[in-house]
Every structure is written in C-alpha cells, then in structure tokens.
Design an enzyme around this catalytic site. Sequence first.
Site, mmCIF file in Angstrom:
data_model
loop_
_atom_site.group_PDB
_atom_site.id
_atom_site.type_symbol
_atom_site.label_atom_id
_atom_site.label_comp_id
_atom_site.label_asym_id
_atom_site.label_seq_id
_atom_site.Cartn_x
_atom_site.Cartn_y
_atom_site.Cartn_z
ATOM 1 N N THR A 153 -57.152 -4.041 30.416
ATOM 2 C CA THR A 153 -56.099 -5.024 30.187
ATOM 3 C C THR A 153 -56.183 -6.116 31.249
ATOM 4 O OG1 THR A 153 -54.437 -3.951 31.580
ATOM 5 C CG2 THR A 153 -54.577 -3.221 29.291
ATOM 6 N N CYS A 154 -55.447 -7.206 31.000
ATOM 7 C CA CYS A 154 -55.288 -8.293 31.972
ATOM 8 C C CYS A 154 -53.829 -8.395 32.372
ATOM 9 C CB CYS A 154 -55.773 -9.619 31.377
ATOM 10 S SG CYS A 154 -57.515 -9.652 30.975
ATOM 11 N N SER A 155 -53.214 -7.242 32.612
ATOM 12 C CA SER A 155 -51.793 -7.185 32.909
ATOM 13 C C SER A 155 -51.569 -6.745 34.350
ATOM 14 C CB SER A 155 -51.098 -6.207 31.956
ATOM 15 O OG SER A 155 -49.747 -6.023 32.325
#
Length: 765
Positions: A463-465
């Site tokens: 993810t890019c969270s």
Amino acid sequence: MVKKQNSGRSSRSSTCKTKRADSQIASSKDPAPLDAPAHCDLPAVPPELQTPGQGQLGFSDRVYLLASAIFQNHHLEKSAAQRLVSYGKERGIPLPEVKDGEIQHSAYELAFNTLKYQELLEDIMIDSCFHLTQLIPDDQMGLVAVMLYDFQDRKFLPRERQREEVIQEVRVVENYLLRLKTKLAASLARCRIKHNLLSIECFLPESVKMKQQRSSSLPLYTWVNTLKSSLDEVQTELESLGLSQVKSIGQLEGQTFCRDPHCADGLVFPAQLKPQLYSTELRRDHKLVIQDKSCCLGPNAACSVLPEEGDVLMAGCFSGLTVSHTASLVAEKHKANNSNNQPTVYVCVSDCTDAQREDLQQIVSAMGCKNVKLIPVVFQSVDGANKLLQKVRIILLTPRCSVSAVNNPIEIILQENRDTDLLQDLSHGSIAPSKLKALVAKQREDIGHALKFPKVLAVVYSTCSSYPAENEEVVSGALEEALAHSEQAGKPKQVNFRLSPTPFSSPDNPDSPEKKDPFFMLEVSDQSNGCFLALLTREPEPVVKEAPQEVLARAKAKGILDRIGSNQPTSKEHRRNTGRTTKAVQAPTCQPRPLSVSVPSKNQETKGINRTVLSGPQAFTNRRQASQVKPKALRLQTLKNTVSSPFSSSKQDGSSSSSIKPEDRKPTKITNSAFNTTTTTLHPAPPPSTPVVRPRRAHQEVLKPVVFVLPPVHFPNFDPHQNSRTGLSPSFSYNRWRTPAQILPLSRSNGGFSKDTMAKSRPLF
C-alpha cells in the site's frame, strides 16, 4: 510516516516562517518568461511534470471545463447556515472522455489545488462581492473557483491564448474575472492580513504543505526493462550522455545518477534531470521506465520469492507500467534459472474501465511483455480450483488505499488507476473515518481471499498508506481471522501463513532492526514517497515425531494388534482357507483315515524284479518331507487324525478307494526316491461346518513308526499273459499299517468296506 492532522483554520500556523522571495501572493514560483532562450535544447515538459504557472500562462478551455467538473464532484459541501457560495445541488457529473494525457493531468492537478484552497477562494469571492454582483448560475460557480485559483496563481495576468477550441462559458467567466481583477487582488491581500499569512501556502495544514513542497524536489526513480536492454547497457549509455554515477541518493546533484538501494534494477536521478531524461532514446525505446519507487517495491518482493516453476497473480489497482515491471522481473529470473516453462503473470482487470484496459494492454505490448494474460474477472470470484491458475504460486496485492503516504497524490492516482474519490480528503490532509473503514474492510477481504489459495506459497501486500489500520493492523487481523475460521470449521489448518521479513534491508545499516521487522515501511520524506510492504509466506507442513508407545497405542486403537499373539487366523488367512474349502462336498462326521497305495514304477514292471517296499523310518521321513509342500489346509490337520498306512494289494486298494467318492477326497502324491515308488494319499476334505483351526506346536505328538517285514506272496494260478494284459508285475508287495481296533469301527460307520473285503483283508500268515 506522515503525521495526521485535521483540516480547518485551527491547523493553520498563526505565523508562517516560510516565505518565498519571488512572490508574496502566489504559492508557486513565477512563471517562466515568454522570451525563453532560443538555444535551450530541452524538450517540452511532460504533462505529469507540469504545474500551473510553470512554463505557460494558463490552460486551454477544455482543461478549465474538465477541472470544474472534477471540483464539482469532490468539493466540500457546507451546511445551509454556513453556505454563502453555492455550487448547485448537482454532484456526480460524468466526466467527458479525454484521451489526451496532458489535458487530463493538468485538469486534475488544477482541481486538486482548487480543493486545497476552497475556503480561501470563497473568502475572496465574498469579500469582493463577486458572487453577488455577477449574474452567474450556481452550477457554474465551480468553474469560477477553478479559474480564480489559476488567475491568482498567474498574479492576475491574462493567459496566453493559443489556437484552440473555444468554449463560450469559459470565456464568459474569464471576462468577469478580468474586469474585477483589482478587487480580487485586494480581497486576497486582506485575507492574508486577516489570517496573518506570509503566503497562501501557510493557509494549508502542515502535512499538506510539507507534501506540496517535497513534490517539486523528489528524485526521479526509474527501472530498467530487461526485456529490451540490461542494466549495464543502460548505465553505459547514460555515461556516454555525460552523466556520472554516484554511490548514494544524498550525493545526487547535477548530471549524476545512482543505483537504487532496494531495487536491483532501479536507477535514481535528481529532480532537475526530468526534462532531459524524457528526451533520451532510452525512455522512448522503453529501455528505461520512469515510475515512482512506491510502485516498484511490490514487483521486486514478489519476484524474490517466486519459485522456478510458478506463475504470478496480480490483483488490485495498478498501471501497465507495474504489470510490465513484474513481467520483466519474472522473465529475467526465468532466464537466469534456465527453466523450461516460462512463468505467466495473470492480471485481474475487472475493476478497470474499458479505457484503462486498453491503455494497459498497449503499455504491456510496447514494453515487449509476452508472458502477461489479462483476465476480466473479479478477484473475489477466483479460487484455487480455476484450471487457468493451477500454477500460481505468488499473489501480488495492491488494493485501493488512502494514498496518504504520497507527496504527489495526483500523479500516483492517475498513473496507477487509484481512487479519485479521495481527492477532497487528501486536499485537507486526512481521510474521513467512514471512507477509511470501507477501505480497510475491502483490504481485509482481499487478503483473506488470497490466503485461501491452496497452492500459493506467498502473498505480497503493498500500500501507499500511512495509516496503521491499512497496514499492520489489517494484515495481522486477516491472519488471525483466517486461523480462527479454520479452527472453528474443525478441519486441518489450511491457512498456515506467517509473516516473513521482506528482501529489503536498511540501506545504511544492514544489521539494523528494520531487517528483522516482518513489515517493511518506507517513510515519506524529501527523497521518496512512503510505502508499506508485508510478505506472507506459507509455512511448511510440520513433521510430527511420535514415540514408539504412541504408534503402538494408535495401532491398538485401530485394531491392528488384535490378532498378534493369538491362535486365531487373521481375516486374510480365514478368507483364503474358506475359499479353498467351499468347493469340497461335506464329508461324514467321522472322517475316514487316509489311504496310501504303493504302485510299482514302470521300470520295475519291465525288469520283473521282485522288490519289497519297506514301510519304515525312511518312508515316514519321505512322507514327512513331502507333507511340507502340501497346502495350508492339509497341514492344519492333526497327526492323530492323519495316520496313513501303505499297503500293496491292488484289489483291496481298488475296493477301498471305490468306497470314497472322488469329490470327498484330495489326492496328494509323495514320491519315495529311495525305492522309486509313488505313493498316493487320499485325504477327505473337512466338513464346511467345522472351522479350520491352526494347531499349536505345544500339543503336536510324533508317533514312533513300526516296521513289519513280510515274505513275498506267490499265487499258483498266476497267468503271465493275463498279467501282461492287465499291466501287473509277477510279484506283488503287500504292505499295510493296520490297527484292527480302529479299522473295523471306521469301516462299519462309513460303510465303505463290505464283509467280503474284511475277510480278505485278514493276514494270510
């Protein structure tokens, strides 16, 4: 990771210490002059690298119209009591189809910046009475907000008009803004004084402001397409262009580049080389691909755990560049392993639109990928029983996430087909709890479904969270939920996955705790965007070591040891013995004693030599040896009931044998090699009702043989011619083992011997 802050005036700093020297009004740099040097050989800046006011004065009419539709769908709607500027009630406007990437990127970038400053722009319109003096419908106020932001970003200078399509409603709003540019500029100045802002950037939340500043100076990350070239070849060509290689990202300055510390096929360049790289033959020939690092870690992690014979399944949100990167890494590993079957990369594209699928297919074909197959199915509907996915060993999950750890979210959202509904939340630096909850629920479903594939060896989750709920918590929760579901079902553990360290380690210190951490987190910084990575590998089946006592106890519980140590035959032997005795006819209750008939051989008949067959120890020994090759059914008879007596009376033999039916006896031939005599013993079959019992060795009795020697018998009325016709020799051997006390009762009970026969059987001497 990124600090989470709430939006609003309370998050703004009262005194902003950041002040740009080139502007007191605009948030970006001054636009480049129109009379740029003619000798500049740099190409035009690509659309994903352009920002408003950089390299041009304004946008085309189509960009403004598309940006207004995006803003109308995602703007922050206030309550009726606080709403002074109305944008109409219409939301969810379908966006016009745009095939030009430059127009699409510029429109989204303009709409996103307008969302950031929505409250400030409304204050300007209210202070200047623009919304009251101008007769503009409410549904066009979104277009006013978009063009007002671009107008102040250009320092209220008129845009440079080019030959383009003229859209009347855009020109009308532009004329209104130009007539009131003095009032608008004065209102902006009063708002800055009111909020004590040195620049309008100070109006933004701290997290959003930091990301905006970093996005313009991020290094440029690339990867080498091994299907078109090699890393050494690309490095050689870059050096021929005047670039020199340095050791780390911190040393990037000017005409330099370096190797990526995490990705073996990655190269990093300084931000100022973006236009120059876009003009090189390496990029045009798809040998060097420009893509953010957060999108490159997942394919590298998946390829690192891919076995020699295995395919990859991709699910989630990704671009054609990510698919091509995965395919090139898989093909390169297959080439290094010299495998016969080339692995395939399967891609679930059910969540993509038709335009996105077409674009993905074009990119994959241009990259030279031949091991990619697009499957238009939903990932949740695919399982391990699908014949197409029988060789899938790795699943790469890149689900929809909040993109909260990215400095430039517009570029990632558009390039990787992410969720555009998060634009309003990202513009304020935080995600709404309801949206975050929905994202986490979908992510947990994807992980749980991936763990159900029986032949999958590893699952890569990326993810890019910056929210732990989307990273560590969702992965740990999915593992616990899968394990609990398996135990509740009462079935063997099929979901035996565990967290494993990723192949990436800390670039500065390989022995740091980051290497041992099962989760890999790339912090958002001025050198890269943030990224989260988790590697879930299947545990091998445990080898159970049992003690001998446990093995015996389990065998006893199954009944395997019931027959050991007892005299009862096993079920297998009982079935075999029963099958052999079913063909025999039931015999009388009193079994007759087996009879032995000794017949001279053919050699004795031709020579006419009188021989006496001794029924002594030698004959008994021969019979004992021959009895060892008898069937098991014959060996089970006790010696007390199987005493046989040889005798040589042919007539008596014939009468005795005729009294026993052929179907009631089983002949056994015993050859006496010492006397060249063949002895045939007839054993009556036991009755079917009598069970066959294996005799115990302790109760066996060996009888002592008795030898009787009788003189030869001569018959005076013997006719040689008659003898030759009947096949009998001139001399006869009369030998019989008799027990008078036993013969008479047996003969009477069986009825097989007549009175005449009994009279003839008396001894002659």
